[in-house]
Scaffold this motif. Structure first.
Motif, PDB file in Angstrom:
ATOM      1  N   LEU A  34      -8.630  -6.284 -16.512  1.00 31.46           N
ATOM      2  CA  LEU A  34      -7.226  -5.926 -16.367  1.00 31.46           C
ATOM      3  C   LEU A  34      -6.729  -6.345 -14.986  1.00 31.46           C
ATOM      4  O   LEU A  34      -7.384  -6.074 -13.978  1.00 31.46           O
ATOM      5  N   ARG A  35      -5.601  -6.995 -14.960  1.00 31.94           N
ATOM      6  CA  ARG A  35      -5.037  -7.463 -13.696  1.00 31.94           C
ATOM      7  C   ARG A  35      -3.680  -6.807 -13.472  1.00 31.94           C
ATOM      8  O   ARG A  35      -2.826  -6.815 -14.350  1.00 31.94           O
ATOM      9  N   LEU A  36      -3.516  -6.287 -12.273  1.00 33.39           N
ATOM     10  CA  LEU A  36      -2.323  -5.523 -11.943  1.00 33.39           C
ATOM     11  C   LEU A  36      -1.136  -6.452 -11.685  1.00 33.39           C
ATOM     12  O   LEU A  36      -1.219  -7.382 -10.874  1.00 33.39           O
ATOM     13  N   ILE A  37      -0.032  -6.165 -12.346  1.00 38.81           N
ATOM     14  CA  ILE A  37       1.182  -6.963 -12.179  1.00 38.81           C
ATOM     15  C   ILE A  37       2.090  -6.316 -11.133  1.00 38.81           C
ATOM     16  O   ILE A  37       2.443  -6.917 -10.120  1.00 38.81           O
ATOM     17  N   HIS A  38       2.481  -5.087 -11.404  1.00 43.55           N
ATOM     18  CA  HIS A  38       3.310  -4.295 -10.495  1.00 43.55           C
ATOM     19  C   HIS A  38       2.932  -2.831 -10.667  1.00 43.55           C
ATOM     20  O   HIS A  38       2.377  -2.447 -11.697  1.00 43.55           O
ATOM     21  N   TYR A  39       3.271  -2.042  -9.691  1.00 42.30           N
ATOM     22  CA  TYR A  39       3.083  -0.611  -9.829  1.00 42.30           C
ATOM     23  C   TYR A  39       4.235   0.136  -9.170  1.00 42.30           C
ATOM     24  O   TYR A  39       5.010  -0.443  -8.389  1.00 42.30           O
ATOM     25  N   SER A  40       4.327   1.413  -9.501  1.00 41.06           N
ATOM     26  CA  SER A  40       5.388   2.253  -8.953  1.00 41.06           C
ATOM     27  C   SER A  40       4.773   3.542  -8.435  1.00 41.06           C
ATOM     28  O   SER A  40       3.929   4.154  -9.093  1.00 41.06           O
ATOM     29  N   TYR A  41       5.201   3.946  -7.242  1.00 36.97           N
ATOM     30  CA  TYR A  41       4.706   5.186  -6.660  1.00 36.97           C
ATOM     31  C   TYR A  41       5.787   6.258  -6.593  1.00 36.97           C
ATOM     32  O   TYR A  41       5.643   7.266  -5.898  1.00 36.97           O
ATOM     33  N   GLY A  42       6.860   6.016  -7.312  1.00 38.45           N
ATOM     34  CA  GLY A  42       7.927   6.988  -7.411  1.00 38.45           C
ATOM     35  C   GLY A  42       9.161   6.323  -7.970  1.00 38.45           C
ATOM     36  O   GLY A  42       9.210   5.094  -8.130  1.00 38.45           O
ATOM     37  N   VAL A  43      10.179   7.134  -8.257  1.00 38.64           N
ATOM     38  CA  VAL A  43      11.430   6.585  -8.771  1.00 38.64           C
ATOM     39  C   VAL A  43      12.004   5.605  -7.754  1.00 38.64           C
ATOM     40  O   VAL A  43      12.131   5.913  -6.571  1.00 38.64           O
ATOM     41  N   LYS A  44      12.290   4.421  -8.237  1.00 40.84           N
ATOM     42  CA  LYS A  44      12.854   3.318  -7.443  1.00 40.84           C
ATOM     43  C   LYS A  44      11.903   2.781  -6.390  1.00 40.84           C
ATOM     44  O   LYS A  44      12.304   1.954  -5.557  1.00 40.84           O
ATOM     45  N   ASP A  45      10.655   3.223  -6.400  1.00 41.87           N
ATOM     46  CA  ASP A  45       9.654   2.725  -5.458  1.00 41.87           C
ATOM     47  C   ASP A  45       8.617   1.905  -6.213  1.00 41.87           C
ATOM     48  O   ASP A  45       7.831   2.457  -6.993  1.00 41.87           O
ATOM     49  N   THR A  46       8.626   0.606  -5.974  1.00 36.83           N
ATOM     50  CA  THR A  46       7.684  -0.265  -6.669  1.00 36.83           C
ATOM     51  C   THR A  46       7.076  -1.256  -5.689  1.00 36.83           C
ATOM     52  O   THR A  46       7.599  -1.478  -4.597  1.00 36.83           O
ATOM     53  N   ASP A  47       5.972  -1.848  -6.117  1.00 41.50           N
ATOM     54  CA  ASP A  47       5.332  -2.855  -5.272  1.00 41.50           C
ATOM     55  C   ASP A  47       4.590  -3.841  -6.163  1.00 41.50           C
ATOM     56  O   ASP A  47       4.317  -3.565  -7.332  1.00 41.50           O
ATOM     57  N   LYS A  48       4.249  -4.994  -5.563  1.00 42.62           N
ATOM     58  CA  LYS A  48       3.613  -6.054  -6.327  1.00 42.62           C
ATOM     59  C   LYS A  48       2.118  -5.843  -6.435  1.00 42.62           C
ATOM     60  O   LYS A  48       1.479  -5.324  -5.520  1.00 42.62           O
ATOM     61  N   GLY A  49       1.589  -6.331  -7.554  1.00 40.10           N
ATOM     62  CA  GLY A  49       0.158  -6.381  -7.732  1.00 40.10           C
ATOM     63  C   GLY A  49      -0.333  -7.795  -7.504  1.00 40.10           C
ATOM     64  O   GLY A  49       0.337  -8.614  -6.877  1.00 40.10           O
ATOM     65  N   GLU A  50      -1.497  -8.100  -8.052  1.00 46.19           N
ATOM     66  CA  GLU A  50      -2.118  -9.391  -7.783  1.00 46.19           C
ATOM     67  C   GLU A  50      -1.539 -10.544  -8.581  1.00 46.19           C
ATOM     68  O   GLU A  50      -1.697 -11.703  -8.198  1.00 46.19           O
ATOM     69  N   VAL A  51      -0.840 -10.262  -9.696  1.00 41.59           N
ATOM     70  CA  VAL A  51      -0.295 -11.336 -10.534  1.00 41.59           C
ATOM     71  C   VAL A  51       1.184 -11.079 -10.823  1.00 41.59           C
ATOM     72  O   VAL A  51       1.611 -11.074 -11.976  1.00 41.59           O
ATOM     73  N   SER A  52       1.969 -10.903  -9.799  1.00 39.54           N
ATOM     74  CA  SER A  52       3.359 -10.481  -9.954  1.00 39.54           C
ATOM     75  C   SER A  52       4.351 -11.625 -10.176  1.00 39.54           C
ATOM     76  O   SER A  52       5.490 -11.382 -10.600  1.00 39.54           O
ATOM     77  N   ASP A  53       3.944 -12.857  -9.916  1.00 40.15           N
ATOM     78  CA  ASP A  53       4.883 -13.978 -10.047  1.00 40.15           C
ATOM     79  C   ASP A  53       5.417 -14.085 -11.478  1.00 40.15           C
ATOM     80  O   ASP A  53       4.652 -14.104 -12.438  1.00 40.15           O
ATOM     81  N   GLY A  54       6.744 -14.168 -11.591  1.00 38.02           N
ATOM     82  CA  GLY A  54       7.367 -14.296 -12.902  1.00 38.02           C
ATOM     83  C   GLY A  54       7.705 -12.971 -13.554  1.00 38.02           C
ATOM     84  O   GLY A  54       8.266 -12.947 -14.649  1.00 38.02           O
ATOM     85  N   TYR A  55       7.380 -11.870 -12.876  1.00 36.33           N
ATOM     86  CA  TYR A  55       7.633 -10.526 -13.406  1.00 36.33           C
ATOM     87  C   TYR A  55       8.454  -9.702 -12.422  1.00 36.33           C
ATOM     88  O   TYR A  55       8.298  -9.840 -11.218  1.00 36.33           O
ATOM     89  N   SER A  56       9.268  -8.828 -12.955  1.00 34.77           N
ATOM     90  CA  SER A  56       9.949  -7.834 -12.136  1.00 34.77           C
ATOM     91  C   SER A  56       9.864  -6.493 -12.857  1.00 34.77           C
ATOM     92  O   SER A  56       9.596  -6.443 -14.062  1.00 34.77           O
ATOM     93  N   VAL A  57      10.046  -5.417 -12.104  1.00 37.53           N
ATOM     94  CA  VAL A  57       9.952  -4.083 -12.681  1.00 37.53           C
ATOM     95  C   VAL A  57      11.099  -3.223 -12.181  1.00 37.53           C
ATOM     96  O   VAL A  57      11.737  -3.521 -11.173  1.00 37.53           O
ATOM     97  N   SER A  58      11.313  -2.134 -12.903  1.00 38.22           N
ATOM     98  CA  SER A  58      12.292  -1.144 -12.452  1.00 38.22           C
ATOM     99  C   SER A  58      11.861   0.225 -12.934  1.00 38.22           C
ATOM    100  O   SER A  58      11.266   0.367 -14.008  1.00 38.22           O
TER     101      SER A  58
END
Lengths: 112, 118
Positions: free
Chosen positions: B43-67
């Protein structure tokens, strides 16, 4: 780089025998390890975990052993059943961190 | 699946189209994650969130966005899908009260979304 790997891609055991699945990790900062089971078409399911201040933890029919000296952990399944057939992942992380590293998985086949 | 649902469960789309995957949790866990799973890879991490409106990139984030506008929902968007994004996507949560794992670090996974980009 960091990795969590498994020694064998597949493991075949006879029903009723014990299964041992091995895993090696490279990150010395990892202090929390988890084993997951993933059946076909489903998400990974938590099986058992262990912290680095322990070297053994037992659950129902499963035992995890941790050897920090050689950065190795294993999952032992007692009296393996057909329902245990699945892919098993190990994962390592550091407490409070977000970077969990997952192994590629070992597929366990249980022969009746 | 620890009160985690993903939608859709299966999707086939064409290259260049936008795609949004949804993860919904009922566990009130603080942290949420998006992973992709491909043959031969863990499993490879794309993005993660540590709270509402708080997100950060993982190791394979190119081409992806989160909300993440609400605690319970975490959206993954492929702005312009490519064939290399064909994969199975898993959402995970952590940070709730210590459950069977005995740790708030334990991640619990949803059932997955199989995405095919033609």
């Amino acid at each position: 780089g960091e990795s969590v790997g498994l020694h064998l891609p597949t493991l075949s055991v006879q029903e009723g025998d014990n299964s041992i699945i091995n895993c090696a990790y490279s990150n010395s900062a990892s202090d929390y390890f988890i084993w997951y089971k993933q059946e076909s078409g489903k998400g990974p399911q938590f099986i058992i975990d262990i912290r680095s201040n322990m070297d053994k933890r037992q659950g129902q029919r499963v035992t995890v052993l941790l050897n920090k000296t050689v950065k190795h952990l294993s999952l032992q399944i007692a009296a393996t059943q057909p329902g245990d057939s699945a892919v098993y992942f190990c994962a390592g992380t550091n407490t409070g961190g977000f970077k969990t590293i997952f192994g590629a998985g070992t597929r366990l086949f249980v022969k009746a | 699946d620890a009160g985690i649902t993903q939608s859709p469960r299966h999707k086939v789309t064409e290259t260049g189209t936008p795609v949004t995957l949804r993860c919904h949790q009922t566990e009130n866990h603080r942290y949420m994650y998006w992973y992709r799973q491909d043959p031969g890879h863990g499993l490879r991490l794309i993005h993660y969130s540590y709270g509402v409106k708080d997100t950060d990139k993982g190791e394979v984030s190119d081409g992806y966005s989160v909300s993440r506008s609400k605690t319970e929902d975490f959206l993954l968007t492929l702005e312009s899908a490519t064939s290399s994004q064909t994969s199975v996507y898993f959402c995970a949560i952590s940070g709730g009260l210590a459950g069977p794992g005995g740790s708030t670090d334990t991640q619990y996974f949803g059932p997955g979304t199989r995405l095919t980009v033609l």
